[in-house]
Design an enzyme around this catalytic site. Structure first.
Site, mmCIF file in Angstrom:
data_model
loop_
_atom_site.group_PDB
_atom_site.id
_atom_site.type_symbol
_atom_site.label_atom_id
_atom_site.label_comp_id
_atom_site.label_asym_id
_atom_site.label_seq_id
_atom_site.Cartn_x
_atom_site.Cartn_y
_atom_site.Cartn_z
ATOM 1 N N GLU A 160 -4.749 7.795 -2.978
ATOM 2 C CA GLU A 160 -5.181 6.507 -2.439
ATOM 3 C C GLU A 160 -5.427 5.493 -3.555
ATOM 4 O O GLU A 160 -5.250 4.294 -3.357
ATOM 5 C CB GLU A 160 -6.433 6.710 -1.570
ATOM 6 C CG GLU A 160 -6.805 5.547 -0.692
ATOM 7 C CD GLU A 160 -5.801 5.251 0.429
ATOM 8 O OE1 GLU A 160 -4.823 5.999 0.608
ATOM 9 O OE2 GLU A 160 -6.021 4.242 1.133
ATOM 10 N N HIS A 182 0.833 -1.202 0.000
ATOM 11 C CA HIS A 182 0.000 0.000 0.000
ATOM 12 C C HIS A 182 0.875 1.262 0.000
ATOM 13 O O HIS A 182 0.734 2.134 -0.870
ATOM 14 C CB HIS A 182 -0.916 -0.013 1.227
ATOM 15 C CG HIS A 182 -1.828 1.165 1.331
ATOM 16 N ND1 HIS A 182 -3.133 1.146 0.918
ATOM 17 C CD2 HIS A 182 -1.618 2.431 1.790
ATOM 18 C CE1 HIS A 182 -3.693 2.329 1.114
ATOM 19 N NE2 HIS A 182 -2.779 3.135 1.648
ATOM 20 N N GLU A 183 1.783 1.339 0.963
ATOM 21 C CA GLU A 183 2.624 2.543 1.057
ATOM 22 C C GLU A 183 3.558 2.647 -0.143
ATOM 23 O O GLU A 183 3.887 3.747 -0.592
ATOM 24 C CB GLU A 183 3.410 2.553 2.372
ATOM 25 C CG GLU A 183 2.548 2.512 3.644
ATOM 26 C CD GLU A 183 1.461 3.577 3.724
ATOM 27 O OE1 GLU A 183 1.609 4.628 3.073
ATOM 28 O OE2 GLU A 183 0.452 3.338 4.428
HETATM 29 ZN ZN ZN Z 1 -3.124 5.199 1.832
#
Ligand code: ZN
Length: 505
Positions: free
Chosen positions: A297, A267-268
């Site tokens: 995001e 995710h990061e």
């Molecule tokens: Zn995020």
């Protein structure tokens, strides 16, 4: 370059550098700083914030922008419109920042800092009553903030604007209602097949050094550049950038669960890849960041879920994971692992939610925030409304407010308007992925081999390099040929989970 524009740019670069200095201090605070350093660190950050606020809202700065804008309008050497885009964003930020007077900003910061401390103890003891008066104050402040920013009838619009420029509450509501309508029956159908997917293999002792080695391996496999990056350890993971050539990501390691580190790192890394690939010409200006919170995001969800929770990805990378953990995963195979990381299970905690139920956690928060802001829901009635909402959406009820209404830090922020961007990220990601596949044959070919080269090339062209030059709605329209909608996500989710759970799509 005209002198007036040069002077404007020098000012903007200075303010940007101050912001990045603050980002380094915040990163260090989360990763390395001894706890005793906190009071001094807060003073340092407050000083920087004051300097930034002064330089971002002064009359002199307003004059610099207008002189720079006039110079840009006069010359046509504007090298592909970059200067014009910068001026537009500077005007926008200046105008918005000036709507909040200094004393309001200070009042908000102080209330929120104290509310944060109260929230921590209230959560620890599952005592909503303790947090309630603070949340009431914060809701009042959010209402005042919305009025100061201004809106055309829907106060929530003014707050949403701070995270997703140009998005309206009505448009987000329409998309979220559709997601709810399509997702809830799917989750219910899955709940009728409880034994179909087993994820026990993920919950075993996994030595942290092995997790760290594999996290670095898989982050670089998906395209995060460690020559210009760094992976650190924190309690609450995040990504931060000090410039496109120094983009830090962080994660946490659970000794008995592989998921937080594995998918947290992916995710990061997705956030990090975005920052590492903005165009160098945008450096040291507000254009160097992402288009919006939701678009940012989308890049992390893309890597975490659409890539990192796909079958071909684990077909390609499971053998390497197995080599790191032969005792734990020796008897498992790529298909079983793929199924395990996609188990759908209605649950209480947002950050642990699966790909399908995650959006419903967000829809609940989005609806409650609006109700509180509009005065339709008293803060004292919030825990009951939370529990009713969760029961309706997911069929589960928290045993206490710790696992319910007190679980997220955001409302002590107060940050109303931020939650929706998490689900918008999922929807943008699915829509961008569908477009990428349709437009570039290399995307599918690479993904089938567990590689992201084709996808990143497309994203670089359509998303990354633009930084904040394009507002989110324009970016999505140009990249996918359509405004944001729910259909790409629903098509993706139906196909994937019908296959996993043996449902009729
Ligand atoms: Zn995020």
């Amino acid at each position: 370059m005209h002198d007036a524009y040069r002077r404007l740019l020098a000012h903007v670069n200075t303010v940007h550098d101050l912001g990045k200095a603050a980002a380094v201090l915040r990163w260090d605070r989360e990763t390395h700083m001894p706890k005793a350093g906190d009071p001094a660190r807060i003073e340092q950050l407050t000083t920087l914030r004051r300097l930034i606020h002064e330089r971002s809202t002064s009359d002199a700065y307003g004059d610099l922008i207008e002189a720079g804008a006039a110079a840009v309008a006069d010359t046509d050497d504007g090298a592909d419109g970059l200067a014009a885009d910068l001026v537009r964003v500077l005007r926008y930020d200046f105008d918005r920042a000036r709507r909040l007077p200094e004393d309001f900003v200070v009042r908000m910061a102080e209330t929120s800092a104290r509310a944060r401390t109260v929230w921590e103890s209230a959560r620890a003891e599952a005592d909503f009553a303790r947090f309630r008066p603070w949340l009431e104050r914060l809701v009042d402040l959010q209402r005042e903030m919305a009025e100061r920013y201004g809106h055309a009838g829907e106060p929530y619009d003014a707050l949403l604007e701070g995270y997703e420029q140009g998005a309206t509450t009505a448009a987000v509501r329409a998309v979220f209602d559709a997601v709810k309508r399509e997702t809830v029956p799917l989750v219910q159908a899955i709940a009728e097949r409880p034994g179909a997917v087993d994820d026990a293999v993920l919950r075993q002792p996994f030595p942290v050094d092995g997790q760290q080695a594999f996290a670095r391996h898989i982050a670089s496999q998906v395209g995060y550049d460690f020559e210009r990056g760094h992976l650190g350890t924190v309690v609450h993971p995040f990504a931060t950038s000090f410039g496109r050539d120094d983009v830090r990501i962080t994660t946490r390691w659970y000794p008995d669960d592989l998921r937080p580190a594995l998918f947290g790192t992916l995710h990061e890394a997705g956030h990090g890849i975005y920052e590492q690939n903005t165009h160098p010409a945008l450096a040291r200006t507000p254009l160097a960041g992402g288009a919006s919170s939701g678009i940012h995001e989308s890049q992390s969800r893309m890597v975490e879920n659409l890539v990192g929770r796909s079958r071909p990805f684990w077909r390609a990378h499971f053998p390497a994971l197995q080599r790191h953990f032969p005792a734990q995963l020796g008897a498992c195979d790529a298909e079983r692992f793929y199924r395990a990381v996609n188990k759908v299970q209605p649950s209480l905690i947002r950050v642990e939610a699966d790909e399908l139920t995650y959006n419903l956690h967000i829809v609940l928060r989005f609806e409650l925030e609006q109700a509180m802001l509009g005065g339709d829901l008293a803060v004292g009635d919030l825990p009951a409304a939370w529990n009713d909402g969760l029961r309706n959406l997911l069929g589960v009820v928290p045993p206490s407010d710790r696992e319910g209404v007190l679980q997220d830090v955001h409302w002590s922020g107060p940050s109303f308007g931020y939650f929706p961007t998490y689900a918008l990220g999922n929807l943008y990601a699915a829509q961008l992925m569908e477009a990428a596949r349709a437009q570039s044959p290399a995307v599918d070919a690479d993904l089938e081999a567990g590689q992201t080269g084709g996808l990143l090339a497309w994203l670089h062209d359509q998303v990354h390099r633009h930084g904040r030059r394009l507002p989110p709605a324009e970016l999505v329209q140009r990249a996918t040929g359509a405004p944001l909608g729910h259909t790409a996500f629903v098509r993706y989710a139906r196909a994937k989970f019908a296959d996993l759970y043996g449902l009729h799509a």
